[in-house]
Design an enzyme around this catalytic site. Structure first.
Site, PDB file in Angstrom:
ATOM      1  N   ARG A  34       0.833  -1.200   0.000  1.00 25.25           N
ATOM      2  CA  ARG A  34       0.000   0.000   0.000  1.00 25.25           C
ATOM      3  C   ARG A  34       0.869   1.252   0.000  1.00 25.25           C
ATOM      4  O   ARG A  34       1.896   1.312   0.676  1.00 25.25           O
ATOM      5  CB  ARG A  34      -0.943  -0.004   1.199  1.00 25.25           C
ATOM      6  CG  ARG A  34      -1.918  -1.182   1.108  1.00 25.25           C
ATOM      7  CD  ARG A  34      -3.147  -1.028   1.973  1.00 25.25           C
ATOM      8  NE  ARG A  34      -3.908  -2.274   1.906  1.00 25.25           N
ATOM      9  CZ  ARG A  34      -4.892  -2.526   1.031  1.00 25.25           C
ATOM     10  NH1 ARG A  34      -5.258  -1.605   0.164  1.00 25.25           N
ATOM     11  NH2 ARG A  34      -5.508  -3.695   1.034  1.00 25.25           N
ATOM     12  N   ASP A  35       0.431   2.237  -0.800  1.00 25.88           N
ATOM     13  CA  ASP A  35       1.132   3.517  -0.856  1.00 25.88           C
ATOM     14  C   ASP A  35       1.007   4.219   0.495  1.00 25.88           C
ATOM     15  O   ASP A  35      -0.050   4.209   1.122  1.00 25.88           O
ATOM     16  CB  ASP A  35       0.529   4.394  -1.968  1.00 25.88           C
ATOM     17  CG  ASP A  35       1.441   5.546  -2.346  1.00 25.88           C
ATOM     18  OD1 ASP A  35       2.000   5.523  -3.459  1.00 25.88           O
ATOM     19  OD2 ASP A  35       1.615   6.474  -1.508  1.00 25.88           O
ATOM     20  N   ILE A  36       2.099   4.835   0.926  1.00 25.08           N
ATOM     21  CA  ILE A  36       2.123   5.484   2.242  1.00 25.08           C
ATOM     22  C   ILE A  36       1.264   6.750   2.258  1.00 25.08           C
ATOM     23  O   ILE A  36       0.806   7.182   3.315  1.00 25.08           O
ATOM     24  CB  ILE A  36       3.591   5.780   2.641  1.00 25.08           C
ATOM     25  CG1 ILE A  36       3.740   5.874   4.144  1.00 25.08           C
ATOM     26  CG2 ILE A  36       4.131   7.009   1.945  1.00 25.08           C
ATOM     27  CD1 ILE A  36       5.188   5.829   4.614  1.00 25.08           C
ATOM     28  N   ASN A  97       4.683   6.479 -13.580  1.00 27.90           N
ATOM     29  CA  ASN A  97       5.400   7.714 -13.895  1.00 27.90           C
ATOM     30  C   ASN A  97       6.853   7.392 -14.227  1.00 27.90           C
ATOM     31  O   ASN A  97       7.456   6.512 -13.608  1.00 27.90           O
ATOM     32  CB  ASN A  97       5.333   8.663 -12.700  1.00 27.90           C
ATOM     33  CG  ASN A  97       3.913   9.034 -12.337  1.00 27.90           C
ATOM     34  OD1 ASN A  97       3.113   9.366 -13.211  1.00 27.90           O
ATOM     35  ND2 ASN A  97       3.568   8.970 -11.058  1.00 27.90           N
ATOM     36  N   VAL A 106      10.255   8.095  -7.121  1.00 29.01           N
ATOM     37  CA  VAL A 106      11.076   6.967  -6.664  1.00 29.01           C
ATOM     38  C   VAL A 106      11.615   6.228  -7.891  1.00 29.01           C
ATOM     39  O   VAL A 106      10.842   5.679  -8.685  1.00 29.01           O
ATOM     40  CB  VAL A 106      10.252   6.002  -5.781  1.00 29.01           C
ATOM     41  CG1 VAL A 106      11.127   4.838  -5.323  1.00 29.01           C
ATOM     42  CG2 VAL A 106       9.660   6.740  -4.584  1.00 29.01           C
ATOM     43  N   HIS A 110       7.589   1.172 -10.769  1.00 32.20           N
ATOM     44  CA  HIS A 110       6.387   0.811 -10.012  1.00 32.20           C
ATOM     45  C   HIS A 110       5.146   1.173 -10.789  1.00 32.20           C
ATOM     46  O   HIS A 110       5.107   2.157 -11.522  1.00 32.20           O
ATOM     47  CB  HIS A 110       6.364   1.471  -8.632  1.00 32.20           C
ATOM     48  CG  HIS A 110       6.586   2.952  -8.628  1.00 32.20           C
ATOM     49  ND1 HIS A 110       7.827   3.523  -8.794  1.00 32.20           N
ATOM     50  CD2 HIS A 110       5.718   3.980  -8.499  1.00 32.20           C
ATOM     51  CE1 HIS A 110       7.723   4.839  -8.743  1.00 32.20           C
ATOM     52  NE2 HIS A 110       6.452   5.149  -8.585  1.00 32.20           N
ATOM     53  N   HIS A 112       1.261   2.132 -10.123  1.00 32.16           N
ATOM     54  CA  HIS A 112       0.232   2.499  -9.147  1.00 32.16           C
ATOM     55  C   HIS A 112      -1.074   1.840  -9.594  1.00 32.16           C
ATOM     56  O   HIS A 112      -1.446   1.935 -10.767  1.00 32.16           O
ATOM     57  CB  HIS A 112      -0.018   4.006  -9.153  1.00 32.16           C
ATOM     58  CG  HIS A 112       1.155   4.865  -8.778  1.00 32.16           C
ATOM     59  ND1 HIS A 112       1.252   5.489  -7.551  1.00 32.16           N
ATOM     60  CD2 HIS A 112       2.264   5.236  -9.468  1.00 32.16           C
ATOM     61  CE1 HIS A 112       2.363   6.209  -7.508  1.00 32.16           C
ATOM     62  NE2 HIS A 112       3.001   6.074  -8.661  1.00 32.16           N
TER      63      HIS A 112
HETATM   64  P1  5GP Z   1       6.047   8.242  -8.099  1.00 29.34           P
HETATM   65  O1  5GP Z   1       5.856   9.718  -7.941  1.00 29.34           O
HETATM   66  O2  5GP Z   1       7.514   7.877  -8.114  1.00 29.34           O
HETATM   67  O3  5GP Z   1       5.282   7.693  -9.254  1.00 29.34           O
HETATM   68  O4  5GP Z   1       5.362   7.574  -6.823  1.00 29.34           O
HETATM   69  C1  5GP Z   1       6.055   7.227  -5.672  1.00 29.34           C
HETATM   70  C2  5GP Z   1       5.021   6.790  -4.664  1.00 29.34           C
HETATM   71  O5  5GP Z   1       5.686   6.169  -3.606  1.00 29.34           O
HETATM   72  C3  5GP Z   1       4.202   7.952  -4.061  1.00 29.34           C
HETATM   73  O6  5GP Z   1       2.813   7.710  -4.294  1.00 29.34           O
HETATM   74  C4  5GP Z   1       4.555   7.900  -2.580  1.00 29.34           C
HETATM   75  O7  5GP Z   1       3.455   8.192  -1.727  1.00 29.34           O
HETATM   76  C5  5GP Z   1       5.038   6.474  -2.400  1.00 29.34           C
HETATM   77  N1  5GP Z   1       6.015   6.312  -1.336  1.00 29.34           N
HETATM   78  C6  5GP Z   1       7.123   7.060  -1.122  1.00 29.34           C
HETATM   79  N2  5GP Z   1       7.812   6.591  -0.066  1.00 29.34           N
HETATM   80  C7  5GP Z   1       7.141   5.495   0.371  1.00 29.34           C
HETATM   81  C8  5GP Z   1       7.372   4.580   1.430  1.00 29.34           C
HETATM   82  O8  5GP Z   1       8.346   4.659   2.188  1.00 29.34           O
HETATM   83  N3  5GP Z   1       6.457   3.581   1.589  1.00 29.34           N
HETATM   84  C9  5GP Z   1       5.370   3.439   0.763  1.00 29.34           C
HETATM   85  N4  5GP Z   1       4.545   2.439   1.005  1.00 29.34           N
HETATM   86  N5  5GP Z   1       5.124   4.305  -0.242  1.00 29.34           N
HETATM   87  C10 5GP Z   1       6.001   5.324  -0.437  1.00 29.34           C
END
Ligand code: 5GP
Length: 127
Positions: A34-36, A97, A106, A110, A112
């Site tokens: 799950r996303d944080i 993304n 990140v 990944h 979503h």
């Molecule tokens: P991006 O912007 O790279 O597509 O999405 C990165 C996602 O990782 C974001 O939705 C963010 O909330 C999530 N995220 C960042 N750090 C952590 C973490 O430590 N744990 C979890 N579960 N999600 C994270």
């Protein structure tokens, strides 16, 4: 195509067990958690266990076993999370993304999976 993978990114740390996560599904090559900071009632991140930076890196360089495992895991998640329109549920959105224009925070590939509410337009119109 040339990518260098930063093994200090947060998802690499999750994969090494250095940071806790709320795991939804784990398979041989894939982890989903799950996303944080959820952007919808259901917000799960699906990541390959291998060191891939973003979608095109994974799609081009992962093994067929990794790719099949990842895609099948994403289907299983849609079922488990009760999102699949094919099972009479309301549907979902997958987003991946990449890079600066995609605003990828990140640098570990990944997907979503978002659902549980109407998600609006795919991309906001420019002001
Ligand atoms: P991006 O912007 O790279 O597509 O999405 C990165 C996602 O990782 C974001 O939705 C963010 O909330 C999530 N995220 C960042 N750090 C952590 C973490 O430590 N744990 C979890 N579960 N999600 C994270």
């Amino acid at each position: 195509m040339s990518y260098s993978y930063d093994d200090q990114n947060i998802f690499a740390k999750i994969l090494r067990g250095e940071i806790p996560n709320d795991t939804v599904l784990e398979t041989e090559h894939t982890l989903a958690f799950r996303d944080i900071q959820p952007q919808a009632p259901v917000h799960v991140l699906v990541i390959p266990k291998g060191a891939y930076v973003c979608h095109d890196h994974f799609a081009a360089e992962a093994s067929e076993a990794e790719i099949i495992d990842f895609i099948r895991a994403s289907a299983k998640l849609c079922d488990m999370l009760e999102l699949s329109p094919g099972a009479g549920h309301d549907g979902y959105r997958t987003i991946s993304n990449a890079g600066e224009a995609g605003i990828q925070d990140v640098p570990h590939y990944h997907l979503h999976i978002l659902g549980g509410r109407s998600l609006g337009r795919m991309v906001p119109k420019p002001e």
